[in-house]
Design a protein around this motif. Structure first.
Motif, PDB file in Angstrom:
ATOM      1  N   SER A   7       0.843  -1.194   0.000  1.00 36.39           N
ATOM      2  CA  SER A   7       0.000   0.000   0.000  1.00 36.39           C
ATOM      3  C   SER A   7       0.876   1.240   0.000  1.00 36.39           C
ATOM      4  O   SER A   7       2.087   1.144   0.254  1.00 36.39           O
ATOM      5  N   GLY A   8       0.266   2.391  -0.305  1.00 35.10           N
ATOM      6  CA  GLY A   8       0.968   3.655  -0.159  1.00 35.10           C
ATOM      7  C   GLY A   8       1.347   4.360  -1.436  1.00 35.10           C
ATOM      8  O   GLY A   8       1.859   5.488  -1.398  1.00 35.10           O
ATOM      9  N   GLY A   9       1.116   3.744  -2.586  1.00 34.96           N
ATOM     10  CA  GLY A   9       1.450   4.423  -3.827  1.00 34.96           C
ATOM     11  C   GLY A   9       0.471   5.544  -4.131  1.00 34.96           C
ATOM     12  O   GLY A   9      -0.520   5.738  -3.422  1.00 34.96           O
ATOM     13  N   GLY A  10       0.748   6.281  -5.210  1.00 41.06           N
ATOM     14  CA  GLY A  10      -0.153   7.354  -5.606  1.00 41.06           C
ATOM     15  C   GLY A  10       0.524   8.354  -6.496  1.00 41.06           C
ATOM     16  O   GLY A  10       1.632   8.120  -7.003  1.00 41.06           O
ATOM     17  N   TRP A  36      13.029  -3.638  -2.042  1.00 43.08           N
ATOM     18  CA  TRP A  36      12.082  -2.962  -2.916  1.00 43.08           C
ATOM     19  C   TRP A  36      12.663  -2.905  -4.323  1.00 43.08           C
ATOM     20  O   TRP A  36      13.840  -2.562  -4.507  1.00 43.08           O
ATOM     21  N   PHE A  37      11.828  -3.218  -5.295  1.00 43.41           N
ATOM     22  CA  PHE A  37      12.177  -3.160  -6.700  1.00 43.41           C
ATOM     23  C   PHE A  37      11.176  -2.239  -7.393  1.00 43.41           C
ATOM     24  O   PHE A  37      10.086  -1.993  -6.875  1.00 43.41           O
ATOM     25  N   ARG A  38      11.534  -1.771  -8.569  1.00 41.59           N
ATOM     26  CA  ARG A  38      10.589  -0.979  -9.343  1.00 41.59           C
ATOM     27  C   ARG A  38      10.754  -1.282 -10.825  1.00 41.59           C
ATOM     28  O   ARG A  38      11.808  -1.736 -11.262  1.00 41.59           O
ATOM     29  N   GLN A  39       9.677  -1.036 -11.559  1.00 43.78           N
ATOM     30  CA  GLN A  39       9.701  -1.215 -13.002  1.00 43.78           C
ATOM     31  C   GLN A  39       8.992  -0.039 -13.641  1.00 43.78           C
ATOM     32  O   GLN A  39       7.781   0.137 -13.464  1.00 43.78           O
ATOM     33  N   PRO A  88      10.378  12.925 -11.371  1.00 43.82           N
ATOM     34  CA  PRO A  88       9.570  12.237 -12.396  1.00 43.82           C
ATOM     35  C   PRO A  88      10.160  10.884 -12.800  1.00 43.82           C
ATOM     36  O   PRO A  88       9.406   9.950 -13.087  1.00 43.82           O
ATOM     37  N   GLU A  89      11.478  10.751 -12.780  1.00 45.09           N
ATOM     38  CA  GLU A  89      12.090   9.479 -13.149  1.00 45.09           C
ATOM     39  C   GLU A  89      11.906   8.387 -12.102  1.00 45.09           C
ATOM     40  O   GLU A  89      12.290   7.233 -12.335  1.00 45.09           O
ATOM     41  N   ASP A  90      11.334   8.718 -10.957  1.00 47.70           N
ATOM     42  CA  ASP A  90      10.988   7.708  -9.963  1.00 47.70           C
ATOM     43  C   ASP A  90       9.639   7.043 -10.275  1.00 47.70           C
ATOM     44  O   ASP A  90       9.249   6.082  -9.598  1.00 47.70           O
ATOM     45  N   THR A  91       8.947   7.543 -11.277  1.00 45.46           N
ATOM     46  CA  THR A  91       7.664   6.973 -11.667  1.00 45.46           C
ATOM     47  C   THR A  91       7.836   5.517 -12.098  1.00 45.46           C
ATOM     48  O   THR A  91       8.643   5.220 -12.985  1.00 45.46           O
ATOM     49  N   ALA A  92       7.103   4.614 -11.446  1.00 48.84           N
ATOM     50  CA  ALA A  92       7.237   3.182 -11.710  1.00 48.84           C
ATOM     51  C   ALA A  92       6.217   2.430 -10.868  1.00 48.84           C
ATOM     52  O   ALA A  92       5.586   3.001  -9.974  1.00 48.84           O
ATOM     53  N   GLN A 124       2.311  -7.413  -4.817  1.00 46.32           N
ATOM     54  CA  GLN A 124       1.456  -7.282  -5.995  1.00 46.32           C
ATOM     55  C   GLN A 124       1.772  -6.026  -6.802  1.00 46.32           C
ATOM     56  O   GLN A 124       1.321  -5.888  -7.937  1.00 46.32           O
ATOM     57  N   GLY A 125       2.568  -5.121  -6.215  1.00 43.99           N
ATOM     58  CA  GLY A 125       2.944  -3.899  -6.911  1.00 43.99           C
ATOM     59  C   GLY A 125       2.035  -2.740  -6.569  1.00 43.99           C
ATOM     60  O   GLY A 125       0.828  -2.909  -6.384  1.00 43.99           O
ATOM     61  N   THR A 126       2.627  -1.557  -6.471  1.00 39.69           N
ATOM     62  CA  THR A 126       1.863  -0.335  -6.237  1.00 39.69           C
ATOM     63  C   THR A 126       2.440   0.765  -7.131  1.00 39.69           C
ATOM     64  O   THR A 126       3.657   0.907  -7.240  1.00 39.69           O
ATOM     65  N   GLN A 127       1.538   1.517  -7.782  1.00 34.50           N
ATOM     66  CA  GLN A 127       1.966   2.521  -8.753  1.00 34.50           C
ATOM     67  C   GLN A 127       2.375   3.807  -8.027  1.00 34.50           C
ATOM     68  O   GLN A 127       1.630   4.326  -7.184  1.00 34.50           O
ATOM     69  N   VAL A 128       3.539   4.322  -8.397  1.00 32.81           N
ATOM     70  CA  VAL A 128       3.990   5.630  -7.933  1.00 32.81           C
ATOM     71  C   VAL A 128       4.175   6.502  -9.167  1.00 32.81           C
ATOM     72  O   VAL A 128       4.913   6.140 -10.086  1.00 32.81           O
ATOM     73  N   THR A 129       3.465   7.626  -9.202  1.00 31.33           N
ATOM     74  CA  THR A 129       3.562   8.555 -10.314  1.00 31.33           C
ATOM     75  C   THR A 129       3.998   9.914  -9.791  1.00 31.33           C
ATOM     76  O   THR A 129       3.344  10.476  -8.899  1.00 31.33           O
TER      77      THR A 129
END
Length: 132
Positions: A7-10, A36-39, A88-92, A124-129
């Protein structure tokens, strides 16, 4: 069954902060190397940060050093990623993971090549924009 609930993305503006949480069930985090990983869209997985409870060794990718902090609350069996000064490049999509007995650098660097297939548990993944 080893499971994570993230939880916690947004959506956040550049320079802002977010804290991601990952609650574990079916196992206790204090025995594992956690991370923690990101894509990002169109890119491979990247190991952001990994931490080994038994040694307190910590790894951060160069791109997040000084801005992100990994932590664990053993009483809640939950790991966190505090993200400050977001760009912005942290968006994943961000994923939490656990792997028994791994060194932190091995988990974050080599583990990124295998992603979920190389881990004992994978969120399950959480989107960070990050966008204005």
């Amino acid at each position: 069954q080893l499971q994570f609930v993230e939880s916690g993305g947004g959506l956040v503006q550049p320079g802002g902060s977010l804290r991601l949480s990952c609650a574990a069930s079916g196992f206790t985090l204090d025995r594992y190397t956690i991370g923690w990983f990101r894509q990002a869209p169109g890119k491979e997985h990247e190991g952001v940060s990994c931490f080994r409870n038994t040694t307190s060794n910590t790894y951060y990718a160069d791109s997040v050093k000084g801005r992100f902090t990994i932590s664990i609350d053993n009483a809640k069996n939950t790991l966190y990623l505090q993200m400050n000064s977001l760009k912005p490049e942290d968006t994943a999509v961000y994923y939490c993971a656990a792997l028994l007995g791994s060194a932190v650098q091995a988990m974050c660097i080599q583990g990124a090549l295998l992603a979920a297939h190389g881990m004992d548990a994978w969120g399950q993944g959480t989107q960070v924009t990050v966008s204005s």
